[in-house]
Motif scaffolding. Structure first.
Motif, PDB file in Angstrom:
ATOM      1  N   ARG A 192      -9.213  12.132  -6.457  1.00  0.00           N
ATOM      2  CA  ARG A 192      -8.889  11.226  -7.555  1.00  0.00           C
ATOM      3  C   ARG A 192      -8.461  12.001  -8.541  1.00  0.00           C
ATOM      4  N   VAL A 227       0.300   9.708  -3.632  1.00  0.00           N
ATOM      5  CA  VAL A 227       1.254  10.669  -3.379  1.00  0.00           C
ATOM      6  C   VAL A 227       1.105  12.186  -3.102  1.00  0.00           C
ATOM      7  N   MET A 260       0.459  -1.268  -0.025  1.00  0.00           N
ATOM      8  CA  MET A 260       0.044  -0.103  -0.047  1.00  0.00           C
ATOM      9  C   MET A 260       1.027   1.155   0.159  1.00  0.00           C
ATOM     10  N   ASP A 266       2.925   2.940  -1.938  1.00  0.00           N
ATOM     11  CA  ASP A 266       3.095   4.106  -2.925  1.00  0.00           C
ATOM     12  C   ASP A 266       1.950   4.345  -3.647  1.00  0.00           C
ATOM     13  N   SER A 267       1.072   4.058  -3.049  1.00  0.00           N
ATOM     14  CA  SER A 267      -0.534   4.108  -3.768  1.00  0.00           C
ATOM     15  C   SER A 267      -0.830   5.601  -3.982  1.00  0.00           C
ATOM     16  N   PRO A 326      -4.477  14.420  -9.357  1.00  0.00           N
ATOM     17  CA  PRO A 326      -3.172  14.175  -9.983  1.00  0.00           C
ATOM     18  C   PRO A 326      -3.437  14.085 -11.542  1.00  0.00           C
ATOM     19  N   THR A 327      -4.562  13.766 -12.066  1.00  0.00           N
ATOM     20  CA  THR A 327      -4.597  13.577 -13.576  1.00  0.00           C
ATOM     21  C   THR A 327      -4.665  15.065 -14.107  1.00  0.00           C
ATOM     22  N   THR A 378      -8.003   9.338   1.291  1.00  0.00           N
ATOM     23  CA  THR A 378      -9.098   8.337   1.040  1.00  0.00           C
ATOM     24  C   THR A 378      -9.588   8.125   2.283  1.00  0.00           C
TER      25      THR A 378
END
Ligand SMILES: Nc1ncnc2c1ncn2[C@@H]1O[C@H](COP(=O)(O)OP(=O)(O)O)[C@@H](O)[C@H]1O
Ligand SMILES: [Mg+2]
Lengths: 270, 327
Positions: B223, B6, B1, B3-4, B226-227, B191
């Motif tokens: 979520r 950052v 778990m 590096d899920s 990051p994108t 989360t």
């Protein structure tokens, strides 16, 4: 799952012309159907109509003889899965595990069962080692495989692939295409694959070609691929070998039938 | 778990604080915030006890003190300001210090010069804030002794006992709360925090407020950060490759570049939101409907113990406030 379009007319509010009018077709249960058409021909619109994301302006859509309505959609939707084009925009979870779980959580699958399903289908799409990874750490092909696992885990009767390879690199495209083929071989599901590339359609049982809101070709890949003119008129790019084949078809030479058969075979295996 | 996730402040460690249930941490923080403001004015012993809680949290987090101090740094100026405000404004209690201050032209010139030099060279200075404080103290010191010249203005700077005590108490309160909330964000994944928040807000569901929708919104936003961040970078790079330079251009050009970043970002975000909504709906998400959850939050013995201890302290404080015994 049997899907029936009866005289379906659909128009986006913001557009002047309907995408199609009085469109009718039937997709039989347990078959693999490819819907082919150039960009903007209305393929995604059909997919969204089937899963009830869009509602027809006129006509009916029947799923196993039950009409899709506001009342029936929630139940019917539990029996279908769809994989969209953009791998980033359909990843809901924070990790692979979360994402596969998302649909199961919605379907109120008990937690213990959920864990088993996730294991099983993550293994099947070869993503088991990535369960705790976040989407930014995955390639496009891997993200699409997660989406497939998510759809498979819900054990739906129908899976729709809406240009699921068009945003992937060649490696990812190959992976997903292989996965679609193996789904067809190993599961008793209805599959609809939507694409604008002929070579992605030839593994299907049936190919429907869409152009200007009409189904212009409908039949087995063998039959459809011979209609070079209609395919070109529908804005599709022909497969490399196809040109040669169609030319040979017109000629006369020794052992023509057996050679032609072998060549067709070759194309379908590609 | 490990590096899920950052983004956010979260730093992965294998520590007691990290393993502590997010709900326990969140409830503790809320109780701390209420508790610290219930502490009777200038009661330093109680504040000291409250201070022990974040200290313990820091010790059990395996994260260097430096990271915590960094979050204090951001608010140091506000703390200093409120302290000085108290010093100047509060004229109760014993007079502690009487500083006769006299401005002369030379004094003012020296102080202004020192400040100018500070602001020019501060880029290259470590401990900027400390130097700034020293400079201010030095300036007042300088003002006390007219070096030379005509006295422009003179007054007495009076510091009273209560001003100092109350100022320190105020800083202490903020200090405790900042450290406590930093402990939470450094040791808890976003989360887990969302899940804990959803759990904590559950009672609101009884009065028909759909807290699950709210929690889903937060987690979707988390979520997407990051994108969207990656998208922004991509567009910036594309602009840079077309010759745009954010560092060396006029304000007008920079505004133009910002617009040409914001417009595509806006379009991308909308397309993304539409696609995501379709994907969620197609996968059977119905806002506010009952769902099962993969994440199972279970209280461990250590969770009960920490929660018990915090609750005990809180109840003791409340009882004291209510006059059951003298605090
Ligand atoms: N959300 C929308 N709003 C308005 N028009 C749309 C929307 N989505 C698609 N269209 C239009 O409908 C037509 C069919 O689109 P689509 O079904 O996405 O085609 P395909 O999937 O075959 O590329 C296109 O002309 C497209 O511009
Ligand atoms: Mg499409």
């Amino acid at each position: 799952m049997k899907i029936e379009f009866k005289d379906v007319t659909f128009q986006y509010y913001s557009e002047e012309k309907p995408v199609f009018e009085h469109l009718s077709f039937t997709i039989e249960q347990g078959t693999t159907t490819a819907i082919l058409g150039h960009n903007g021909s209305g393929k995604s619109t059909i997919a969204k109509l089937i899963v009830g994301l869009l509602v027809p302006n006129a006509g009916q859509i029947l799923i196993d003889d039950v009409e899709l309505t506001e009342q029936t959609i929630d139940e019917i939707r539990k029996r279908m899965g769809i994989i969209f084009q953009n791998p980033d925009n359909q990843f809901v979870g924070v990790t692979v595990r979360d994402d596969i779980a998302f649909g199961l959580e919605n379907h109120q699958v008990p937690r213990e069962e959920m864990i088993q399903q996730i294991e099983k289908y993550a293994t099947l799409v070869d993503m088991k080692d990535y369960l705790d990874k976040s989407p930014e750490k995955l390639s496009g092909g891997q993200k699409q495989r997660v989406a497939i696992a998510g759809a498979l885990a819900m054990e739906t009767e129908l899976i729709i692939f809406d240009e699921s390879t068009s945003m992937l690199d060649p490696k990812g495209t190959k992976e997903i295409n292989q996965m679609m083929r193996s789904l067809k071989e190993n599961f008793q599901k209805s599959i609809i694959t939507i694409t604008h590339q002929l070579e992605e359609a030839i593994f299907a049982d049936r190919v429907m070609v869409l152009n200007e809101g009409k189904i212009v070709l409908d039949g087995t890949p063998q039959v459809v691929l011979k209609e070079k003119d209609i395919l070109e008129a529908s804005g599709l790019k022909l497969i490399d070998g196809l040109d040669v084949l169609n030319r040979l078809e017109k000629d006369d030479f020794d052992h023509k039938s057996s050679i032609m058969e072998a060549l067709w075979e070759l194309i379908f295996k590609m | 778990m490990n590096d899920s996730i950052v983004f956010g402040q979260y730093i992965y460690r294998n520590s007691f604080m990290h393993k502590l249930d997010a709900r326990v941490k969140l409830i503790s923080l809320v109780l701390m915030m209420i508790g610290v403001f219930l502490i009777p004015k200038d009661h330093f012993i109680l504040l000291g006890i409250a201070f022990l809680i974040p200290i313990l949290a820091i010790l059990f987090s395996k994260i260097s003190l430096f990271k915590y101090l960094k979050s204090l740094k951001q608010i140091a100026f506000v703390m200093l300001f409120s302290f000085v405000f108290q010093l100047i404004g509060n004229h109760n209690g014993e007079l502690l210090l009487k500083l006769p201050i006299q401005f002369t032209v030379v004094n003012i010139a020296i102080v202004v010069l020192a400040l100018i030099i500070y602001f020019i060279v501060r880029k290259y200075l470590p401990f900027k804030f400390l130097i700034f404080v020293l400079l201010l103290i030095g300036a007042t010191y300088l003002f006390r002794y007219p070096i030379y010249g005509h006295i422009i203005h003179s007054f007495d700077f009076l510091i009273y006992q209560e001003g100092v005590i109350h100022g320190l108490f105020l800083i202490g309160r903020v200090f405790v709360i900042i450290l406590a909330s930093t402990s939470l964000t450094l040791t808890t994944k976003p989360t887990d925090l969302t899940n804990a928040l959803e759990w904590l807000l559950q009672p609101l569901e009884w009065i028909k407020i759909k807290t699950s929708i709210f929690a889903m919104m937060i987690s979707i936003a988390l979520r997407s950060i990051p994108t969207l961040f990656n998208e922004t970078n991509r567009i910036l790079k594309a602009q840079a490759s077309r010759g745009a330079d954010f560092n060396e251009s006029s304000l007008k050009e920079q505004i133009g570049q910002m617009v040409s970043l914001l417009v595509p970002m806006f379009v991308i975000s909308i397309k993304k939101a539409e696609d995501l909504a379709d994907a969620m709906e197609a996968r059977g998400y119905i806002p506010g409907e009952k769902r099962t959850r993969l994440v199972k939050m279970t209280f461990k013995v250590s969770d009960y113990m920490v929660l018990g201890a915090i609750l005990l302290l809180f109840v003791l404080l409340i009882l004291g406030k209510c006059g059951v015994y003298a605090l």
